[in-house]
Design a protein around this motif. Structure first.
Motif, short mmCIF file in Angstrom:
data_model
loop_
_atom_site.label_atom_id
_atom_site.label_comp_id
_atom_site.label_asym_id
_atom_site.label_seq_id
_atom_site.Cartn_x
_atom_site.Cartn_y
_atom_site.Cartn_z
N ALA A 104 -42.76 33.87 7.72
CA ALA A 104 -42.97 32.56 7.08
C ALA A 104 -44.23 31.90 7.65
CB ALA A 104 -41.75 31.66 7.28
N VAL A 105 -44.47 32.10 8.94
CA VAL A 105 -45.67 31.54 9.56
C VAL A 105 -46.91 32.23 8.98
CG1 VAL A 105 -46.96 31.35 11.74
CG2 VAL A 105 -44.51 30.84 11.70
N ARG A 106 -46.82 33.55 8.84
CA ARG A 106 -47.97 34.29 8.30
C ARG A 106 -48.28 33.84 6.86
NH1 ARG A 106 -49.23 37.60 12.25
NH2 ARG A 106 -51.12 38.03 11.11
N ALA A 107 -47.21 33.64 6.08
CA ALA A 107 -47.40 33.19 4.69
C ALA A 107 -48.00 31.79 4.67
CB ALA A 107 -46.05 33.21 3.97
N PHE A 108 -47.56 30.95 5.57
CA PHE A 108 -48.04 29.57 5.69
C PHE A 108 -49.56 29.54 5.93
CE2 PHE A 108 -48.74 25.86 8.58
CZ PHE A 108 -48.26 24.83 7.78
N LEU A 109 -50.05 30.49 6.72
CA LEU A 109 -51.47 30.49 7.09
C LEU A 109 -52.36 31.33 6.17
CD1 LEU A 109 -51.10 30.84 10.97
CD2 LEU A 109 -51.62 28.77 9.67
N LEU A 110 -51.75 32.24 5.43
CA LEU A 110 -52.53 33.19 4.64
C LEU A 110 -53.45 32.51 3.61
CD1 LEU A 110 -53.03 36.22 4.08
CD2 LEU A 110 -51.18 36.13 2.41
N GLY A 111 -52.90 31.55 2.88
CA GLY A 111 -53.68 30.86 1.86
C GLY A 111 -54.89 30.17 2.45
N MET A 112 -54.65 29.53 3.59
CA MET A 112 -55.73 28.80 4.27
C MET A 112 -56.85 29.77 4.68
SD MET A 112 -55.09 26.43 7.63
CE MET A 112 -53.73 25.53 6.94
N GLN A 113 -56.44 30.93 5.18
CA GLN A 113 -57.42 31.93 5.63
C GLN A 113 -58.23 32.46 4.45
OE1 GLN A 113 -54.60 34.55 7.50
NE2 GLN A 113 -54.53 33.36 9.37
N ARG A 114 -57.54 32.77 3.37
CA ARG A 114 -58.25 33.31 2.20
C ARG A 114 -59.18 32.27 1.58
NH1 ARG A 114 -53.44 36.96 -0.44
NH2 ARG A 114 -53.81 38.77 0.89
N ASP A 115 -58.72 31.01 1.53
CA ASP A 115 -59.56 29.94 0.97
C ASP A 115 -60.87 29.82 1.73
OD1 ASP A 115 -57.94 29.21 -1.01
OD2 ASP A 115 -57.14 27.40 -0.05
N MET A 116 -60.78 29.94 3.04
CA MET A 116 -62.00 29.78 3.85
C MET A 116 -63.02 30.85 3.51
SD MET A 116 -60.36 28.76 7.47
CE MET A 116 -61.05 27.28 8.15
N ALA A 117 -62.55 32.06 3.23
CA ALA A 117 -63.46 33.17 2.93
C ALA A 117 -63.99 33.09 1.50
CB ALA A 117 -62.75 34.49 3.16
N LYS A 118 -63.32 32.28 0.66
CA LYS A 118 -63.78 32.13 -0.73
C LYS A 118 -64.96 31.18 -0.81
CE LYS A 118 -59.64 32.79 -3.33
NZ LYS A 118 -58.44 32.00 -3.50
N LYS A 119 -64.97 30.21 0.10
CA LYS A 119 -65.95 29.12 0.00
C LYS A 119 -67.26 29.40 0.70
CE LYS A 119 -62.45 25.55 -0.28
NZ LYS A 119 -61.48 25.24 0.76
N GLN A 120 -67.27 30.31 1.67
CA GLN A 120 -68.50 30.54 2.43
C GLN A 120 -68.52 31.94 3.01
OE1 GLN A 120 -67.22 27.20 4.68
NE2 GLN A 120 -65.33 28.39 4.70
N ASP A 121 -69.71 32.37 3.45
CA ASP A 121 -69.81 33.65 4.14
C ASP A 121 -69.12 33.49 5.49
OD1 ASP A 121 -71.35 34.70 2.08
OD2 ASP A 121 -73.23 34.12 3.01
N VAL A 122 -68.23 34.42 5.81
CA VAL A 122 -67.47 34.26 7.06
C VAL A 122 -67.44 35.53 7.89
CG1 VAL A 122 -65.85 32.49 6.24
CG2 VAL A 122 -65.26 34.91 5.95
N LEU A 123 -67.31 35.29 9.16
CA LEU A 123 -66.88 36.33 10.09
C LEU A 123 -65.49 35.86 10.49
CD1 LEU A 123 -70.17 36.54 11.67
CD2 LEU A 123 -68.69 38.37 12.36
N MET A 124 -64.48 36.66 10.21
CA MET A 124 -63.12 36.20 10.51
C MET A 124 -62.48 37.18 11.48
SD MET A 124 -60.08 35.30 7.77
CE MET A 124 -60.97 34.01 6.94
N ASP A 125 -61.92 36.67 12.56
CA ASP A 125 -61.28 37.59 13.49
C ASP A 125 -59.79 37.33 13.60
OD1 ASP A 125 -60.68 35.80 15.52
OD2 ASP A 125 -62.22 36.50 16.89
N GLY A 126 -59.05 38.40 13.91
CA GLY A 126 -57.60 38.29 14.00
C GLY A 126 -56.97 39.63 14.27
N ARG A 127 -55.81 39.86 13.66
CA ARG A 127 -55.09 41.11 13.84
C ARG A 127 -54.93 41.88 12.53
NH1 ARG A 127 -55.70 38.68 17.81
NH2 ARG A 127 -54.65 38.80 19.81
N ASP A 128 -54.93 41.14 11.43
CA ASP A 128 -54.61 41.74 10.12
C ASP A 128 -55.61 41.31 9.07
OD1 ASP A 128 -53.91 39.04 10.17
OD2 ASP A 128 -52.30 39.30 8.72
#
Ligand code: DC
Length: 222
Positions: A104-128
């Protein structure tokens, strides 16, 4: 939009390298670990066990998590409070690892993470990031190093901050976090099939940076 996904275990140097690369490339650096850490911090402050999914899930609707980029640096806010420094403790890191196993936590954050990559060029770090969050990322790098090399770096960072945690304890934490992050059912840490593996055990910061730049340039120009 261009996205560079950087995954790997705790202490492989993802955030330091990604921050510097983002600054040089003019991309936004998104540290997804900070999101999990903020949820972990919230759970700890609420007196809940971060491993207790039900208790943490009950908190999610009240968590107001925001990001701001100040001079290219990511700041994380819980409501009005800037928690960017408060989330950088070993205790909160462990709590983040625990809440990271909660779907549920992962689902809660997933949208936010994807939105950020839609709006700008990103370097995103994490596990998945390369496996789940941005499966179509332009470049995927899996950054790793031996547990001993990672613990030694972490230990040095603590020393520089005046935190006297014994090396053995840091190493045990690194190993425990690796275990938790790779063995959970929800989006476990693993290398995406199309990710380039970079092992930094024997590389210093500048060498690691150069290796990452080569990988990125090969993908972007190739
Ligand atoms: O990268 P970090 O040490 O700040 O991450 C803290 C914990 O958060 C990590 O042990 C696992 C979890 N995490 C996750 O599950 N998925 C991510 N994309 C990033 C972090």
């Amino acid at each position: 939009m261009v996205s560079v996904a950087i995954d790997g275990p705790a202490g492989a140097g993802k955030s330091t390298l990604a921050r510097r690369l983002a600054a040089e490339m003019g991309y936004i650096y998104v540290d997804t670990g900070a999101m999990f850490r903020t949820i972990g911090l919230y759970a700890l402050r609420a007196g809940k066990d971060p491993k207790d999914n039900e208790a943490v899930n009950a908190l999610l609707p009240e968590i107001e998590l925001h990001f701001a980029f100040i001079d290219g640096e990511q700041h994380v806010y819980l409501k009005e409070e800037d928690v960017s420094t408060a989330i950088r403790t070993e205790e909160v890191g462990m709590a983040a690892s625990a809440v990271g196993a909660n779907p549920a936590v992962r689902a809660f954050l997933l949208g936010m993470q994807r939105d950020m990559a839609k709006k700008q060029d990103v370097l995103m770090d994490g596990r998945d990031i390369g496996t789940v969050v941005l499966p179509d990322a332009t470049v995927k790098i899996f950054l790793t190093a031996s547990p001993e090399a990672r613990a030694a770096r972490r230990w040095k960072e603590y020393q520089e901050k005046g935190v006297n945690t014994p090396y053995e304890e840091v190493l045990a934490d690194v190993k425990q976090r690796d275990y938790q992050d790779t063995h959970r059912a929800a989006a476990p840490l693993k290398q995406a099939e199309d990710a380039v593996l970079l092992d930094t055990s024997e590389l210093d910061f500048e060498q690691s940076l150069a290796a990452m730049k080569e990988i990125i340039a090969a993908k972007l120009n190739g």
